[in-house]
Design a protein around this motif. Structure first.
Motif, PDB file in Angstrom:
ATOM      1  N   MET A  38       0.825  -1.202   0.000  1.00  0.00           N
ATOM      2  CA  MET A  38       0.000   0.000   0.000  1.00  0.00           C
ATOM      3  C   MET A  38       0.863   1.257   0.000  1.00  0.00           C
ATOM      4  N   ASN A  39       1.920   1.262   0.819  1.00  0.00           N
ATOM      5  CA  ASN A  39       2.799   2.427   0.843  1.00  0.00           C
ATOM      6  C   ASN A  39       3.505   2.617  -0.492  1.00  0.00           C
ATOM      7  N   ASP A  40       3.841   1.512  -1.147  1.00  0.00           N
ATOM      8  CA  ASP A  40       4.425   1.623  -2.490  1.00  0.00           C
ATOM      9  C   ASP A  40       3.433   2.265  -3.452  1.00  0.00           C
ATOM     10  N   VAL A  41       2.159   1.853  -3.350  1.00  0.00           N
ATOM     11  CA  VAL A  41       1.120   2.412  -4.226  1.00  0.00           C
ATOM     12  C   VAL A  41       0.927   3.898  -3.946  1.00  0.00           C
ATOM     13  N   MET A  42       0.841   4.254  -2.660  1.00  0.00           N
ATOM     14  CA  MET A  42       0.553   5.636  -2.281  1.00  0.00           C
ATOM     15  C   MET A  42       1.669   6.585  -2.690  1.00  0.00           C
ATOM     16  N   SER A  43       2.904   6.090  -2.697  1.00  0.00           N
ATOM     17  CA  SER A  43       4.052   6.981  -2.927  1.00  0.00           C
ATOM     18  C   SER A  43       4.824   6.659  -4.198  1.00  0.00           C
ATOM     19  N   GLY A  44       4.358   5.667  -4.951  1.00  0.00           N
ATOM     20  CA  GLY A  44       5.130   5.258  -6.115  1.00  0.00           C
ATOM     21  C   GLY A  44       6.452   4.614  -5.724  1.00  0.00           C
ATOM     22  N   GLY A  45       6.508   4.040  -4.523  1.00  0.00           N
ATOM     23  CA  GLY A  45       7.722   3.390  -4.037  1.00  0.00           C
ATOM     24  C   GLY A  45       8.705   4.338  -3.379  1.00  0.00           C
ATOM     25  N   VAL A  46       8.440   5.642  -3.455  1.00  0.00           N
ATOM     26  CA  VAL A  46       9.406   6.630  -2.967  1.00  0.00           C
ATOM     27  C   VAL A  46       9.437   6.671  -1.435  1.00  0.00           C
ATOM     28  N   HIS A  47       8.421   6.110  -0.764  1.00  0.00           N
ATOM     29  CA  HIS A  47       8.407   6.136   0.705  1.00  0.00           C
ATOM     30  C   HIS A  47       9.670   5.500   1.284  1.00  0.00           C
ATOM     31  N   ARG A  48      10.260   4.551   0.568  1.00  0.00           N
ATOM     32  CA  ARG A  48      11.492   3.915   1.064  1.00  0.00           C
ATOM     33  C   ARG A  48      12.634   4.924   1.123  1.00  0.00           C
ATOM     34  N   LEU A  49      12.714   5.783   0.104  1.00  0.00           N
ATOM     35  CA  LEU A  49      13.742   6.835   0.097  1.00  0.00           C
ATOM     36  C   LEU A  49      13.469   7.861   1.190  1.00  0.00           C
ATOM     37  N   TRP A  50      12.197   8.206   1.394  1.00  0.00           N
ATOM     38  CA  TRP A  50      11.845   9.159   2.445  1.00  0.00           C
ATOM     39  C   TRP A  50      12.244   8.614   3.820  1.00  0.00           C
ATOM     40  N   ASP A  52      14.584   6.437   4.445  1.00  0.00           N
ATOM     41  CA  ASP A  52      16.043   6.483   4.534  1.00  0.00           C
ATOM     42  C   ASP A  52      16.518   7.906   4.851  1.00  0.00           C
ATOM     43  N   ALA A  53      15.861   8.901   4.235  1.00  0.00           N
ATOM     44  CA  ALA A  53      16.210  10.300   4.522  1.00  0.00           C
ATOM     45  C   ALA A  53      15.895  10.649   5.975  1.00  0.00           C
ATOM     46  N   MET A  54      14.829  10.071   6.493  1.00  0.00           N
ATOM     47  CA  MET A  54      14.482  10.267   7.909  1.00  0.00           C
ATOM     48  C   MET A  54      15.605   9.750   8.807  1.00  0.00           C
ATOM     49  N   MET A  55      16.126   8.575   8.482  1.00  0.00           N
ATOM     50  CA  MET A  55      17.227   8.008   9.265  1.00  0.00           C
ATOM     51  C   MET A  55      18.501   8.844   9.107  1.00  0.00           C
ATOM     52  N   ALA A 241       5.469  14.711   0.710  1.00  0.00           N
ATOM     53  CA  ALA A 241       5.568  14.365   2.133  1.00  0.00           C
ATOM     54  C   ALA A 241       6.448  15.411   2.800  1.00  0.00           C
ATOM     55  N   ALA A 242       6.398  15.450   4.120  1.00  0.00           N
ATOM     56  CA  ALA A 242       7.257  16.357   4.874  1.00  0.00           C
ATOM     57  C   ALA A 242       7.771  15.622   6.119  1.00  0.00           C
ATOM     58  N   LEU A 243       8.978  15.991   6.507  1.00  0.00           N
ATOM     59  CA  LEU A 243       9.632  15.408   7.665  1.00  0.00           C
ATOM     60  C   LEU A 243       9.834  16.517   8.691  1.00  0.00           C
TER      61      LEU A 243
END
Length: 249
Positions: A38-50, A52-55, A241-243
């Motif tokens: 679902m997160n892949d669908v919602m973000s086009g897979g970019v949530h994984r990069l976000w 990683d940026a959070m970390m 998205a925003a962090l």
């Protein structure tokens, strides 16, 4: 006004505050087994990069204690423990099926002695004051009935010197880009939810919930109102998205 008369948003629907948690629990119980997809669908897979940026911004250190709220499948907790090298993560979620899905992941088995999984409410955390070094919530705070109370609780359970980080879908600053993104969100994502998870309604709610969430600067004010210092945010993918970050000093 009595508590039973107070209302809030459930997507674009107005519901009683006391009913929202159950409705949210129903959505995430429905999509738990497909949550990562679902997160892949919602973000086009970019949530994984976000994430990683959070970390990268968080820079976990050895021995830190993390509380990851609305962290059901463990994405943030696993990243945190890998970066820290040693430490402990408590994953709290309102929805037990989400935690069950997280515990089934391979990372959970390898890190089982560093993880706790707790069913609980972000607005009433079952932990003492000054317990954790880091509090994270990723794509979860917009589903909380009263986000300010969740931020207040985050401040309470963090130790002095502790760090808050909130990753959430947000608003694009360019109106034309926002309009195009809305068209994609409302026309494509629920259909994909139907195809992938056989659940159009849950994905429709998730899209609507993003539109009801405060914009970046408004939410920054809420972080400060909870007591956090040095609060700031970074836009991810132009504001899709925003962090947000803050410190308990």
């Amino acid at each position: 006004m009595t508590d039973s008369d107070k209302t809030t948003h459930f997507g674009f629907e107005t519901v009683r505050e006391e009913d929202k948690a159950g409705r949210v629990r129903g959505v995430f119980s429905s999509v738990a087994s497909k949550y990562d997809i679902m997160n892949d669908v919602m973000s086009g897979g970019v949530h994984r990069l976000w994430k990683d940026a959070m970390m990268d911004w968080l820079a976990p250190r050895a021995g830190q204690k993390l509380l990851d709220v609305a962290g059901g499948t463990g994405d943030i907790a696993f990243r945190f423990l890998k970066r820290a090298g040693s430490g402990h993560a408590t994953v709290l979620d309102l929805t037990e099926p989400m935690l069950i899905a997280g515990r089934k992941r391979a990372e959970a088995e390898r890190m089982h002695d560093q993880l706790d999984w707790v069913v609980g409410d972000a607005m009433a955390l079952p932990f003492p004051d000054n317990t954790f070094d880091v509090y994270t919530i990723s794509f979860g705070i917009r589903n909380v009935t009263r986000p300010q109370e969740a931020l207040n609780e985050a401040f309470r359970v963090l130790r002095p010197g502790g760090r808050l980080m909130v990753l959430e879908f947000s608003q694009l600053p360019n109106p034309l880009m926002q309009k195009a993104y809305d068209a994609y969100s409302f026309n494509v994502i629920p259909r994909m939810g139907q195809l992938i998870a056989n659940d159009r309604d849950s994905y429709q709610y998730l899209v609507e919930s993003i539109r009801n969430f405060p914009d970046q600067d408004t939410f920054l004010g809420m972080v400060r109102a909870a007591g956090f210092d040095n609060a700031k945010y970074r836009n991810m993918t132009m504001g899709v998205a925003a962090l947000h970050s803050g410190w308990k000093l």
